[in-house]
Design an enzyme around this catalytic site. Structure first.
Site, mmCIF file in Angstrom:
data_model
loop_
_atom_site.group_PDB
_atom_site.id
_atom_site.type_symbol
_atom_site.label_atom_id
_atom_site.label_comp_id
_atom_site.label_asym_id
_atom_site.label_seq_id
_atom_site.Cartn_x
_atom_site.Cartn_y
_atom_site.Cartn_z
ATOM 1 N N ILE A 1 0.827 -1.225 0.000
ATOM 2 C CA ILE A 1 0.000 0.000 0.000
ATOM 3 C C ILE A 1 0.858 1.269 0.000
ATOM 4 C CG2 ILE A 1 -0.232 0.158 2.543
ATOM 5 C CD1 ILE A 1 -3.194 1.004 2.016
ATOM 6 N N ALA B 1 6.179 -6.020 -3.554
ATOM 7 C CA ALA B 1 7.271 -6.679 -4.280
ATOM 8 C C ALA B 1 8.576 -5.918 -4.088
ATOM 9 C CB ALA B 1 6.970 -6.722 -5.777
ATOM 10 N N TYR C 1 16.518 -12.741 -2.137
ATOM 11 C CA TYR C 1 15.479 -11.958 -1.451
ATOM 12 C C TYR C 1 14.324 -11.657 -2.415
ATOM 13 C CZ TYR C 1 12.994 -8.133 0.702
ATOM 14 O OH TYR C 1 11.984 -7.342 1.207
ATOM 15 N N SER D 1 3.500 -8.785 -14.368
ATOM 16 C CA SER D 1 4.285 -7.763 -15.055
ATOM 17 C C SER D 1 4.606 -8.146 -16.495
ATOM 18 C CB SER D 1 5.602 -7.570 -14.292
ATOM 19 O OG SER D 1 6.521 -6.852 -15.075
ATOM 20 N N GLU E 1 7.330 -7.666 -17.702
ATOM 21 C CA GLU E 1 8.690 -8.214 -17.656
ATOM 22 C C GLU E 1 8.680 -9.732 -17.846
ATOM 23 O OE1 GLU E 1 12.080 -6.838 -17.101
ATOM 24 O OE2 GLU E 1 10.867 -5.338 -18.101
ATOM 25 N N TYR F 1 13.838 -10.926 -10.984
ATOM 26 C CA TYR F 1 12.512 -10.326 -10.730
ATOM 27 C C TYR F 1 11.469 -10.940 -11.666
ATOM 28 C CZ TYR F 1 8.722 -6.901 -11.210
ATOM 29 O OH TYR F 1 7.484 -6.307 -11.305
HETATM 30 P P1 NDP Z 1 6.679 0.012 -5.643
HETATM 31 O O1 NDP Z 1 8.084 -0.449 -5.674
HETATM 32 O O2 NDP Z 1 6.375 1.464 -5.720
HETATM 33 O O3 NDP Z 1 5.974 -0.548 -4.305
HETATM 34 C C1 NDP Z 1 6.260 -1.836 -3.809
HETATM 35 C C2 NDP Z 1 5.531 -2.024 -2.502
HETATM 36 O O4 NDP Z 1 5.839 -3.321 -1.968
HETATM 37 C C3 NDP Z 1 5.916 -1.009 -1.409
HETATM 38 O O5 NDP Z 1 4.760 -0.697 -0.660
HETATM 39 C C4 NDP Z 1 6.893 -1.802 -0.567
HETATM 40 O O6 NDP Z 1 6.997 -1.335 0.751
HETATM 41 C C5 NDP Z 1 6.225 -3.174 -0.599
HETATM 42 N N1 NDP Z 1 7.103 -4.259 -0.201
HETATM 43 C C6 NDP Z 1 8.336 -4.538 -0.670
HETATM 44 N N2 NDP Z 1 8.822 -5.621 -0.056
HETATM 45 C C7 NDP Z 1 7.877 -6.042 0.818
HETATM 46 C C8 NDP Z 1 7.788 -7.106 1.755
HETATM 47 N N3 NDP Z 1 8.804 -7.965 1.945
HETATM 48 N N4 NDP Z 1 6.648 -7.254 2.482
HETATM 49 C C9 NDP Z 1 5.639 -6.370 2.337
HETATM 50 N N5 NDP Z 1 5.672 -5.329 1.496
HETATM 51 C C10 NDP Z 1 6.780 -5.170 0.729
HETATM 52 O O7 NDP Z 1 5.910 -0.784 -6.802
HETATM 53 P P2 NDP Z 1 4.683 -0.296 -7.726
HETATM 54 O O8 NDP Z 1 3.658 0.319 -6.877
HETATM 55 O O9 NDP Z 1 5.228 0.411 -8.908
HETATM 56 O O10 NDP Z 1 4.171 -1.711 -8.265
HETATM 57 C C11 NDP Z 1 3.174 -2.470 -7.555
HETATM 58 C C12 NDP Z 1 3.274 -3.922 -7.976
HETATM 59 O O11 NDP Z 1 3.042 -4.043 -9.368
HETATM 60 C C13 NDP Z 1 4.620 -4.577 -7.719
HETATM 61 O O12 NDP Z 1 4.380 -5.928 -7.407
HETATM 62 C C14 NDP Z 1 5.333 -4.480 -9.064
HETATM 63 O O13 NDP Z 1 6.280 -5.506 -9.180
HETATM 64 C C15 NDP Z 1 4.158 -4.669 -9.990
HETATM 65 N N6 NDP Z 1 4.271 -4.039 -11.301
HETATM 66 C C16 NDP Z 1 4.552 -2.703 -11.393
HETATM 67 C C17 NDP Z 1 4.577 -2.091 -12.619
HETATM 68 C C18 NDP Z 1 4.896 -0.642 -12.769
HETATM 69 O O14 NDP Z 1 5.225 -0.226 -13.904
HETATM 70 N N7 NDP Z 1 4.789 0.164 -11.717
HETATM 71 C C19 NDP Z 1 4.266 -2.857 -13.863
HETATM 72 C C20 NDP Z 1 3.952 -4.241 -13.619
HETATM 73 C C21 NDP Z 1 3.951 -4.796 -12.380
HETATM 74 P P3 NDP Z 1 8.035 -0.129 1.148
HETATM 75 O O15 NDP Z 1 7.279 1.158 0.857
HETATM 76 O O16 NDP Z 1 8.255 -0.380 2.574
HETATM 77 O O17 NDP Z 1 9.245 -0.278 0.291
HETATM 78 P P1 GDR Z 2 11.600 -1.737 -15.861
HETATM 79 O O1 GDR Z 2 11.734 -0.201 -15.454
HETATM 80 O O2 GDR Z 2 12.890 -2.454 -15.780
HETATM 81 O O3 GDR Z 2 10.907 -1.740 -17.196
HETATM 82 O O4 GDR Z 2 10.657 -2.299 -14.704
HETATM 83 P P2 GDR Z 2 13.004 0.767 -15.322
HETATM 84 O O5 GDR Z 2 12.453 2.136 -15.326
HETATM 85 O O6 GDR Z 2 13.878 0.363 -14.184
HETATM 86 O O7 GDR Z 2 13.816 0.486 -16.687
HETATM 87 C C1 GDR Z 2 13.247 0.745 -17.962
HETATM 88 C C2 GDR Z 2 14.338 0.700 -19.014
HETATM 89 O O8 GDR Z 2 15.192 1.829 -18.845
HETATM 90 C C3 GDR Z 2 16.538 1.397 -18.963
HETATM 91 N N1 GDR Z 2 17.422 2.329 -18.249
HETATM 92 C C4 GDR Z 2 17.434 2.561 -16.929
HETATM 93 N N2 GDR Z 2 16.665 2.063 -15.926
HETATM 94 C C5 GDR Z 2 16.893 2.522 -14.675
HETATM 95 N N3 GDR Z 2 16.112 2.082 -13.670
HETATM 96 N N4 GDR Z 2 17.891 3.438 -14.403
HETATM 97 C C6 GDR Z 2 18.691 3.941 -15.371
HETATM 98 O O9 GDR Z 2 19.572 4.755 -15.097
HETATM 99 C C7 GDR Z 2 18.454 3.497 -16.706
HETATM 100 N N5 GDR Z 2 19.012 3.797 -17.895
HETATM 101 C C8 GDR Z 2 18.387 3.093 -18.830
HETATM 102 C C9 GDR Z 2 16.536 -0.011 -18.390
HETATM 103 O O10 GDR Z 2 17.694 -0.733 -18.779
HETATM 104 C C10 GDR Z 2 15.226 -0.539 -18.960
HETATM 105 O O11 GDR Z 2 15.422 -1.033 -20.243
HETATM 106 C C11 GDR Z 2 9.506 -1.594 -14.285
HETATM 107 C C12 GDR Z 2 9.247 -1.929 -12.800
HETATM 108 O O12 GDR Z 2 8.211 -1.109 -12.314
HETATM 109 C C13 GDR Z 2 8.830 -3.381 -12.644
HETATM 110 O O13 GDR Z 2 8.433 -3.621 -11.290
HETATM 111 C C14 GDR Z 2 7.668 -3.661 -13.579
HETATM 112 O O14 GDR Z 2 7.285 -5.017 -13.482
HETATM 113 C C15 GDR Z 2 8.042 -3.321 -15.011
HETATM 114 O O15 GDR Z 2 8.396 -1.945 -15.074
HETATM 115 C C16 GDR Z 2 6.867 -3.549 -15.965
#
Ligand code: NDP
Ligand code: GDR
Length: 369
Positions: A31, A110, A123, A158, A160, A181
């Site tokens: 959340i 996550a 982890y 995802s 991914e 991941y």
């Molecule tokens: P964030 O990284 O912003 O949030 C992740 C959340 O998970 C945070 O609340 C974090 O808590 C919590 N968390 C991490 N580890 C644990 C744990 N061990 N136990 C309980 N809670 C934990 O992710 P997003 O909101 O961007 O994404 C939400 C979900 O959707 C994730 O599962 C992500 O992998 C998935 N996803 C995201 C996409 C995107 O583009 N945003 C696309 C596709 C899938 P804390 O605040 O304490 O770190």
């Molecule tokens: P992604 O997002 O891996 O698609 O995962 P990210 O923004 O990390 O990377 C997107 C692309 O950008 C390239 N890249 C960089 N990425 C990061 N983080 N930092 C850099 O400096 C940088 N430079 C270039 C990466 O190589 C990659 O190709 C996100 C997360 O939210 C996941 O949890 C989720 O599942 C997927 O999107 C869908």
């Protein structure tokens, strides 16, 4: 389409009774994350009570939901409540299910950073894959013990998971994960399918493509870029270090995507759905739009740094969301350009506030996100 029971409850008038029907109860893991905060706002607007599981941290980590939080000591009718738990702690998950008695469970928690998953693979698998299994098993045993079989479960999958399989990617596209991941998300996907098939649990996988917002974590590439644009524009930073600029992603707005999560749980049958804009851009194109919006040229500021390259990259993601459009009636509202502008506007304002603190000597301008 969504059923009528999911709308905001109206007061009952039968026999003159004005007691409102009970609120639906949602349990959200993750959340405090980007999606968790938007989903909480969305569900509160629908009339739900929302319970969020947060993990213990040495610093408060509730910034994204502080504006919704009502101090339980001063307000008896707070509809969002927070509880300590962890996806690595099965007992906490089962205990909160038994206490909260949710109608809907959203598993958003996550270790969600792809590059970081290469650094902490063990982890990542524990939280992303086994964490989902722990929560599904807690739901299964909770249903066995209480008979509450109407409970519905959402798994945050995802794009991914598709990894190196070429676009367009739909629900029938084979997975080829390219990181710890992504492999963990594939396991969570199949655990969810298996619990649906084995135990009849209403469990859905949302296969969401990248989505951002002004609340996006600062080490994902889109927010890293827009934070830098704000800081460069305001004079707090001059260089931005990035990795691979040629990767393509299908970027949408998080506020649009949480609606799709909820819609999946309002259907008659549990199923899996791709959620995407069906539009794709390279990181370089994101740079062009973000820097160009404030009159800057990204080439004057971006420096390529090998440390941001990944051992295996995902080159090209572009979703086919026709099933979600047809069955859920969902479509994205915010375009790529609107998303970039929304994030840059937010981060220019943020940089202006930072500048005030820097000028007053409270923080160091070199502290980059
Ligand atoms: P964030 O990284 O912003 O949030 C992740 C959340 O998970 C945070 O609340 C974090 O808590 C919590 N968390 C991490 N580890 C644990 C744990 N061990 N136990 C309980 N809670 C934990 O992710 P997003 O909101 O961007 O994404 C939400 C979900 O959707 C994730 O599962 C992500 O992998 C998935 N996803 C995201 C996409 C995107 O583009 N945003 C696309 C596709 C899938 P804390 O605040 O304490 O770190
Ligand atoms: P992604 O997002 O891996 O698609 O995962 P990210 O923004 O990390 O990377 C997107 C692309 O950008 C390239 N890249 C960089 N990425 C990061 N983080 N930092 C850099 O400096 C940088 N430079 C270039 C990466 O190589 C990659 O190709 C996100 C997360 O939210 C996941 O949890 C989720 O599942 C997927 O999107 C869908």
């Amino acid at each position: 389409m969504a059923d009528s029971s999911s709308k905001t409850p109206a007061p009952s008038t039968t026999n003159g009774d004005t007691t409102p029907p009970p609120r639906k109860v949602a349990l959200i893991t993750g959340i405090t994350g980007q999606d968790g905060s938007y989903l909480t706002e969305f569900l509160l607007n629908k009339g739900h009570s929302v319970h969020g599981l947060i993990r213990r941290s040495s610093n408060f980590n509730t910034q994204r939901i502080d504006h919704i939080y009502v101090n339980p000591h001063t307000a008896h009718k707070a509809h969002m409540k927070l509880h300590y738990a962890d996806l690595s702690d099965a007992s906490s998950l089962r205990r909160w299910l038994d206490t909260i008695l949710p109608d809907e469970v959203y598993n958003l928690a996550a270790q969600s950073h792809v590059a970081v998953s290469f650094e902490i693979p063990d982890y990542t698998a524990d939280v992303v894959a086994t964490g989902a299994l722990r929560l599904l098993e807690a739901v299964r045993s909770h249903i066995d013990a209480t008979g509450r079989s109407h409970i519905r479960y959402y798994q945050a999958g995802s794009s991914e998971m598709f990894g190196s399989t070429p676009p367009p990617q739909s629900e029938t596209t084979p997975f080829h994960p390219r990181s710890p991941y992504a492999a963990s998300k594939v396991a969570a996907h199949w655990y969810t399918v298996n619990y649906r098939e084995a135990y009849g649990i209403f469990a859905c996988n949302g296969i969401l493509f990248n989505h951002g917002s002004p609340r996006r974590g600062e080490n994902f590439v889109t927010r890293k870029i827009t934070r830098a644009v704000g800081r460069i524009k305001i004079g707090l930073q001059s260089k931005l270090f990035l990795g691979n600029l040629s990767a393509s992603r299908d970027w949408g707005f998080a506020g649009d995507y949480v609606e799709a999560m909820w819609l999946m749980l309002q259907q008659e049958k549990a199923d899996d759905y791709v959620v995407a804009t069906e539009d794709s851009h390279t990181v370089e194109e994101f740079l062009e739009v973000a820097f160009g919006y404030v009159g800057l040229n990204w080439k004057d500021h971006v420096v390529i740094d090998k440390r941001y390259f990944r051992p295996t990259e995902v080159d090209n993601l572009k979703g086919d969301a026709s099933k979600a459009k047809k069955v859920l009636g969902w479509k994205p509202k915010v375009s790529f350009e609107e998303l970039v502008r929304m994030m840059v506007d937010n981060d220019v304002e943020m940089a202006k506030k930072e500048k005030v603190l820097v000028d007053a000597g409270y923080i160091d301008a070199q502290q980059q996100p």
